[in-house]
Design a protein around this motif. Sequence first.
Motif, PDB file in Angstrom:
ATOM      1  N   ASP A 178      35.389 -41.012 -27.915  1.00  0.00           N
ATOM      2  CA  ASP A 178      36.041 -39.841 -27.309  1.00  0.00           C
ATOM      3  C   ASP A 178      37.442 -40.181 -26.808  1.00  0.00           C
ATOM      4  N   ALA A 179      37.588 -41.344 -26.180  1.00  0.00           N
ATOM      5  CA  ALA A 179      38.894 -41.737 -25.650  1.00  0.00           C
ATOM      6  C   ALA A 179      39.911 -41.918 -26.774  1.00  0.00           C
ATOM      7  N   ILE A 180      39.515 -42.621 -27.838  1.00  0.00           N
ATOM      8  CA  ILE A 180      40.421 -42.853 -28.972  1.00  0.00           C
ATOM      9  C   ILE A 180      40.716 -41.549 -29.693  1.00  0.00           C
ATOM     10  N   TYR A 181      39.682 -40.766 -29.920  1.00  0.00           N
ATOM     11  CA  TYR A 181      39.837 -39.499 -30.644  1.00  0.00           C
ATOM     12  C   TYR A 181      40.793 -38.562 -29.912  1.00  0.00           C
ATOM     13  N   ASN A 182      40.601 -38.413 -28.607  1.00  0.00           N
ATOM     14  CA  ASN A 182      41.470 -37.513 -27.838  1.00  0.00           C
ATOM     15  C   ASN A 182      42.921 -37.989 -27.849  1.00  0.00           C
ATOM     16  N   ASN A 183      43.114 -39.300 -27.793  1.00  0.00           N
ATOM     17  CA  ASN A 183      44.464 -39.858 -27.831  1.00  0.00           C
ATOM     18  C   ASN A 183      45.134 -39.586 -29.181  1.00  0.00           C
ATOM     19  N   ILE A 184      44.394 -39.781 -30.266  1.00  0.00           N
ATOM     20  CA  ILE A 184      44.944 -39.548 -31.605  1.00  0.00           C
ATOM     21  C   ILE A 184      45.219 -38.061 -31.827  1.00  0.00           C
ATOM     22  N   ILE A 185      44.330 -37.221 -31.320  1.00  0.00           N
ATOM     23  CA  ILE A 185      44.529 -35.770 -31.474  1.00  0.00           C
ATOM     24  C   ILE A 185      45.813 -35.329 -30.779  1.00  0.00           C
ATOM     25  N   GLU A 186      46.043 -35.835 -29.563  1.00  0.00           N
ATOM     26  CA  GLU A 186      47.264 -35.466 -28.839  1.00  0.00           C
ATOM     27  C   GLU A 186      48.512 -35.922 -29.573  1.00  0.00           C
ATOM     28  N   LYS A 187      48.461 -37.123 -30.148  1.00  0.00           N
ATOM     29  CA  LYS A 187      49.605 -37.612 -30.910  1.00  0.00           C
ATOM     30  C   LYS A 187      49.819 -36.798 -32.175  1.00  0.00           C
ATOM     31  N   SER A 188      48.716 -36.408 -32.804  1.00  0.00           N
ATOM     32  CA  SER A 188      48.821 -35.612 -34.034  1.00  0.00           C
ATOM     33  C   SER A 188      49.411 -34.237 -33.748  1.00  0.00           C
ATOM     34  N   LYS A 189      49.095 -33.678 -32.603  1.00  0.00           N
ATOM     35  CA  LYS A 189      49.677 -32.390 -32.225  1.00  0.00           C
ATOM     36  C   LYS A 189      51.187 -32.499 -32.063  1.00  0.00           C
TER      37      LYS A 189
ATOM     38  N   LEU B  78      24.406 -51.456 -41.373  1.00  0.00           N
ATOM     39  CA  LEU B  78      25.240 -50.313 -41.741  1.00  0.00           C
ATOM     40  C   LEU B  78      26.573 -50.365 -41.014  1.00  0.00           C
ATOM     41  N   GLY B  79      26.561 -50.746 -39.740  1.00  0.00           N
ATOM     42  CA  GLY B  79      27.810 -50.869 -38.994  1.00  0.00           C
ATOM     43  C   GLY B  79      28.749 -51.875 -39.637  1.00  0.00           C
ATOM     44  N   ASP B  80      28.219 -53.039 -40.042  1.00  0.00           N
ATOM     45  CA  ASP B  80      29.043 -54.043 -40.722  1.00  0.00           C
ATOM     46  C   ASP B  80      29.588 -53.506 -42.041  1.00  0.00           C
ATOM     47  N   LEU B  81      28.741 -52.789 -42.759  1.00  0.00           N
ATOM     48  CA  LEU B  81      29.156 -52.233 -44.053  1.00  0.00           C
ATOM     49  C   LEU B  81      30.297 -51.228 -43.882  1.00  0.00           C
ATOM     50  N   LEU B  82      30.207 -50.386 -42.868  1.00  0.00           N
ATOM     51  CA  LEU B  82      31.260 -49.398 -42.621  1.00  0.00           C
ATOM     52  C   LEU B  82      32.584 -50.085 -42.290  1.00  0.00           C
ATOM     53  N   ILE B  83      32.526 -51.097 -41.427  1.00  0.00           N
ATOM     54  CA  ILE B  83      33.738 -51.819 -41.038  1.00  0.00           C
ATOM     55  C   ILE B  83      34.425 -52.433 -42.253  1.00  0.00           C
ATOM     56  N   HIS B  84      33.661 -53.027 -43.162  1.00  0.00           N
ATOM     57  CA  HIS B  84      34.237 -53.766 -44.285  1.00  0.00           C
ATOM     58  C   HIS B  84      34.626 -52.873 -45.461  1.00  0.00           C
ATOM     59  N   ASN B  85      34.284 -51.593 -45.388  1.00  0.00           N
ATOM     60  CA  ASN B  85      34.619 -50.698 -46.492  1.00  0.00           C
ATOM     61  C   ASN B  85      35.533 -49.548 -46.072  1.00  0.00           C
ATOM     62  N   CYS B  86      36.084 -49.652 -44.884  1.00  0.00           N
ATOM     63  CA  CYS B  86      37.103 -48.699 -44.441  1.00  0.00           C
ATOM     64  C   CYS B  86      38.448 -49.417 -44.377  1.00  0.00           C
ATOM     65  N   ARG B  87      39.506 -48.669 -44.167  1.00  0.00           N
ATOM     66  CA  ARG B  87      40.828 -49.268 -44.029  1.00  0.00           C
ATOM     67  C   ARG B  87      40.946 -49.953 -42.672  1.00  0.00           C
ATOM     68  N   ASP B  88      41.909 -50.844 -42.579  1.00  0.00           N
ATOM     69  CA  ASP B  88      42.105 -51.574 -41.325  1.00  0.00           C
ATOM     70  C   ASP B  88      42.456 -50.652 -40.163  1.00  0.00           C
ATOM     71  N   ILE B  89      43.121 -49.538 -40.468  1.00  0.00           N
ATOM     72  CA  ILE B  89      43.564 -48.630 -39.403  1.00  0.00           C
ATOM     73  C   ILE B  89      42.497 -47.620 -39.003  1.00  0.00           C
ATOM     74  N   ASP B  90      41.395 -47.571 -39.748  1.00  0.00           N
ATOM     75  CA  ASP B  90      40.346 -46.596 -39.452  1.00  0.00           C
ATOM     76  C   ASP B  90      39.525 -47.053 -38.248  1.00  0.00           C
ATOM     77  N   ILE B  91      39.030 -46.099 -37.489  1.00  0.00           N
ATOM     78  CA  ILE B  91      38.263 -46.402 -36.280  1.00  0.00           C
ATOM     79  C   ILE B  91      36.812 -46.000 -36.504  1.00  0.00           C
ATOM     80  N   VAL B  92      35.935 -47.010 -36.534  1.00  0.00           N
ATOM     81  CA  VAL B  92      34.515 -46.788 -36.792  1.00  0.00           C
ATOM     82  C   VAL B  92      33.758 -46.850 -35.471  1.00  0.00           C
ATOM     83  N   SER B  93      32.859 -45.894 -35.250  1.00  0.00           N
ATOM     84  CA  SER B  93      32.091 -45.833 -33.995  1.00  0.00           C
ATOM     85  C   SER B  93      30.641 -45.499 -34.290  1.00  0.00           C
ATOM     86  N   ARG B  94      29.793 -45.929 -33.386  1.00  0.00           N
ATOM     87  CA  ARG B  94      28.406 -45.457 -33.406  1.00  0.00           C
ATOM     88  C   ARG B  94      28.285 -44.454 -32.267  1.00  0.00           C
ATOM     89  N   ASN B  95      28.052 -43.207 -32.624  1.00  0.00           N
ATOM     90  CA  ASN B  95      28.063 -42.138 -31.634  1.00  0.00           C
ATOM     91  C   ASN B  95      26.718 -41.923 -30.968  1.00  0.00           C
TER      92      ASN B  95
END
Length: 359
Positions: A211-222, A257-274
Amino acid sequence: MFRDFVINSGMLIAFLSICYQIFRNTGLNPQLPIGLKIKMGLIFGIMGMVLVEFSVKLTNHLIVDLRILPILIACLYGGFIPGIIASFAIAVFRIIRFGFSDTAFAASISTFILPLLTYPLFRKQKQLWKKWVYGSIIFEFIISLNYAVFIDGMKNKILIITLFCSVSSLIAFLIYYYIRYLEAYTFAFRRYQQESKKDFLTGLNNARQFDAIYNNIIEKSKTDKRQISLLFLDIDFFKKVNDTYGHEDGDIVLKTLGDLLIHNCRDIDIVSRNGGEEFSVILPDCTSDLALEIAERLRKKVENTSFILSNGVIIKITISIGISSYPDKISNIDILKEKADEALYSAKRAGRNRVVPAK
């Protein structure tokens, strides 16, 4: 003299408390970056200077204090670099503050060479309490030699050396246990700090950090009108995995699955377990087409991966993914998360093991 030693020890304890507040995010250890090692050496050097300033004056040029303890702590917990910096700072201050003399020169040289004498010993010895004992003995022996040379009268030599070694050993013992307490406290702080942001099982960001990262990115995107995509994904029929193989093996699936997601996304992507079997991936600067490509890659990777459980059993799982992208698919960025959630449920209603973009 004993009263002055008590004052010295109180100052040392107060200084240590402040020091551990400064280094609470890293702790004191020989693996610190060089910049922090220099900072640590300077801090313990200042600590030693304060102890020298409040020393017990025996003659015009001979003083007794506990300056060896900051040097010992710097050597033990920071290594050679903090130890030599602290020693040098204290030695120079001793000469500047009380003037140059034979006793000042001998004391300063002794202070400076102490890290050189203990460095090989500390590298070989692994047990911390033994390092404290051996280090204290070496430090007290070197300082006692100075007192033996420069104090007049055998009776005075024995009295001063005995008192110095007894008090410094006692205070070193108390400081050792106080530092153990501080180490435990700062370790608990760092662990709490990490666990407040990270999922305990997978090591991914938890829901709060998402939530903290998402809200920060959303504000920057706006502000910057930058593109952003969001993936919500869920393990299909995960309850069946837990019911069949148990929660321990279910945890293995989640971690894998968490390890798999990390290694198959871009370096700039933010992976979370919600939460539970629900994961998310924030894709900064990502178009809807690229988000679809990444989501499909993840889906296929999971489908083709063998998940090995604790007893060696191999199972297969699938995931469903919902995508929302701003601004090319979703014009209102404030509902990006809501649309990704809707798309995920659409994927599950449509038969699972598929990717569905929000419209």
